[in-house]
Write an enzyme that holds these catalytic residues in place. Structure first.
Site, PDB file in Angstrom:
ATOM      1  N   LYS A 161      24.777  -4.891  -7.614  1.00 11.90           N
ATOM      2  CA  LYS A 161      26.120  -5.076  -7.979  1.00 11.90           C
ATOM      3  C   LYS A 161      27.187  -4.315  -7.051  1.00 11.90           C
ATOM      4  CE  LYS A 161      24.361  -4.413 -12.753  1.00 11.90           C
ATOM      5  NZ  LYS A 161      24.210  -3.366 -14.014  1.00 11.90           N
ATOM      6  N   ARG A 186       0.757  -1.079   0.005  1.00 15.25           N
ATOM      7  CA  ARG A 186      -0.018  -0.040   0.278  1.00 15.25           C
ATOM      8  C   ARG A 186       0.580   1.368   0.005  1.00 15.25           C
ATOM      9  NH1 ARG A 186      -2.521  -2.951   2.840  1.00 15.25           N
ATOM     10  NH2 ARG A 186      -0.729  -3.967   3.270  1.00 15.25           N
ATOM     11  N   THR A 187       1.945   1.255   0.648  1.00 11.09           N
ATOM     12  CA  THR A 187       2.594   2.531   0.799  1.00 11.09           C
ATOM     13  C   THR A 187       3.158   2.939  -0.705  1.00 11.09           C
ATOM     14  OG1 THR A 187       3.476   2.096   2.692  1.00 11.09           O
ATOM     15  CG2 THR A 187       4.607   3.822   1.782  1.00 11.09           C
ATOM     16  N   ARG A 233      12.056   3.545   0.786  1.00 15.38           N
ATOM     17  CA  ARG A 233      11.721   2.557   1.642  1.00 15.38           C
ATOM     18  C   ARG A 233      13.146   1.547   1.741  1.00 15.38           C
ATOM     19  NH1 ARG A 233       6.812  -0.977   3.302  1.00 15.38           N
ATOM     20  NH2 ARG A 233       6.188   0.884   4.002  1.00 15.38           N
ATOM     21  N   HIS A 287       8.220   5.944  10.036  1.00 12.89           N
ATOM     22  CA  HIS A 287       7.438   5.880   8.947  1.00 12.89           C
ATOM     23  C   HIS A 287       6.539   7.161   9.070  1.00 12.89           C
ATOM     24  CE1 HIS A 287       5.359   4.459   5.497  1.00 12.89           C
ATOM     25  NE2 HIS A 287       4.835   3.179   5.964  1.00 12.89           N
TER      26      HIS A 287
HETATM   27  C1  NCD Z   1       3.789  -0.723   7.815  1.00 15.32           C
HETATM   28  C2  NCD Z   1       5.245  -0.723   7.807  1.00 15.32           C
HETATM   29  O1  NCD Z   1       5.684  -1.173   6.412  1.00 15.32           O
HETATM   30  O2  NCD Z   1       5.783  -0.281   8.411  1.00 15.32           O
HETATM   31  N1  NCD Z   1       2.949  -1.003   6.509  1.00 15.32           N
HETATM   32  C3  NCD Z   1       2.597   0.020   5.897  1.00 15.32           C
HETATM   33  O3  NCD Z   1       3.387   0.752   5.581  1.00 15.32           O
HETATM   34  N2  NCD Z   1       1.284   0.284   6.230  1.00 15.32           N
HETATM   35  C4  NCD Z   1       3.440  -1.695   8.842  1.00 15.32           C
HETATM   36  C5  NCD Z   1       3.954  -3.136   8.874  1.00 15.32           C
HETATM   37  O4  NCD Z   1       4.450  -3.590   8.050  1.00 15.32           O
HETATM   38  O5  NCD Z   1       3.481  -3.927   9.811  1.00 15.32           O
END
Ligand code: NCD
Length: 316
Positions: free
Chosen positions: A92, A62-63, A114, A142
């Site tokens: 690499k 989703r992100t 990320r 996050h």
């Molecule tokens: C979260 C994350 O990636 O930290 N997910 C998200 O971005 N909605 C929560 C998780 O992975 O538990």
């Protein structure tokens, strides 16, 4: 305005960089405008000609898709590496900072990162003159999830002041609860219940930050003990990929939503979860999905509006 002196170039790295005034006067209104634009025209279009690069070194559904959709609704183009750990030049031997320099040289307008290492976004920002947006750095933070979470709370409950918030589950290794705790502590008379088995409790950096700010904090081991008094229950999964510690199933660990707990919650409380929920761990069973207090898919929808708002504030 979105930044502190620590962060030049408008990087979005950690939620302590925001202020309450910015949230209420700038960010929430902008997110409301995005909601309205999508409801009326389905499109906003003010960032035509801008481009973003999404670099994802860790799994995400989703992100990443939410940022892509936000960019598309603003008219931006974007380039996306969904498994940069295996498919980028990292394989690499390229360093993260070199990859960031490449994306700067390619004249992207922002990098959405990320990474599996805590602190990776800071490191990326140190060599980037275009804004780096932290979309999750290991066990670190996050911040854009926290923005959508606090916007959801504000939108559903009309206020943040005076709320009792219970964070439940793996608080030691989850980054969403960390970022959201920092944000919520900017409001008045907040009470936190941190509900987790001892080995998974909130880490000391957050606890001392909250202590210093004189925010009321209770460390609790069973959700059932605090459900009655919770305005917001924020459930989380066990972060299996970030810990070797043995975790019981959610019910044995007392961090599971049950019919009894649901029954005891105040009528106008809300239940949040950053998703994904973990069916095997079982913290938020499917059968409660349609309870009117469960707002997990509203969070996802608000993720679109808030990420659009953030991109527009950064890049317009
Ligand atoms: C979260 C994350 O990636 O930290 N997910 C998200 O971005 N909605 C929560 C998780 O992975 O538990």
């Amino acid at each position: 305005m979105m930044t502190t002196s620590k962060t030049q170039h408008n990087h979005i790295l950690e939620s302590q960089q925001f202020t309450r005034t910015w949230l209420e006067k700038v960010f929430f209104p902008q997110a409301n405008l995005m909601r309205k634009a999508i409801a009326t025209k389905g499109y906003e279009g003010s960032l035509v000609g801008k481009s973003g690069c999404l670099l994802f070194y860790e799994p995400s559904t989703r992100t990443r898709v939410s940022f892509e959709q936000a960019a598309a609704k603003l008219g931006m183009s974007f380039s996306s590496t969904e498994n940069a750990r295996d498919f980028s030049s990292a394989v690499k031997g390229e360093s993260l900072i070199d990859t960031i320099r490449v994306m700067n040289a390619l004249r992207f307008d922002t990098i959405i990162l990320r990474h599996f290492t805590e602190g990776a976004a800071q490191e990326a920002a140190s060599v980037s003159t275009i804004p780096v947006i932290n979309a999750g750095d290991g066990k670190g933070q996050h911040p854009t999830q926290a923005l959508l979470d606090i916007y959801t709370i504000y939108h559903k409950l009309g206020t943040v002041d005076g709320l009792t918030i219970s964070f439940v589950g793996d608080l030691a290794n989850g980054r969403t609860v960390r970022s959201l705790a920092f944000l919520l502590s900017m409001f008045k008379n907040i009470t936190f219940n941190f509900v987790a088995p001892e080995a998974f409790q909130m880490r000391d950096d957050i606890l001392s930050y909250l202590l210093e700010k004189k925010v009321s904090v209770r460390l609790v081991s069973r959700l059932a003990d605090v459900s009655k008094e919770s305005d917001v229950v924020y459930l989380t999964r066990i972060q299996k990929e970030r810990t070797d510690k043995r975790f019981l199933k959610a019910d044995e660990a007392h961090v599971k939503l049950t019919a009894q707990i649901l029954e005891s919650l105040p009528k106008n409380s809300i239940l949040l979860h950053p998703l994904p929920r973990d069916e095997a761990f079982g913290e938020l069973p499917e059968e409660y999905t349609n309870d009117s207090r469960v707002a997990i898919f509203e969070q996802v929808e608000n993720g679109l509006y808030t990420r659009m708002a953030l991109l527009k504030l950064l890049l317009a």
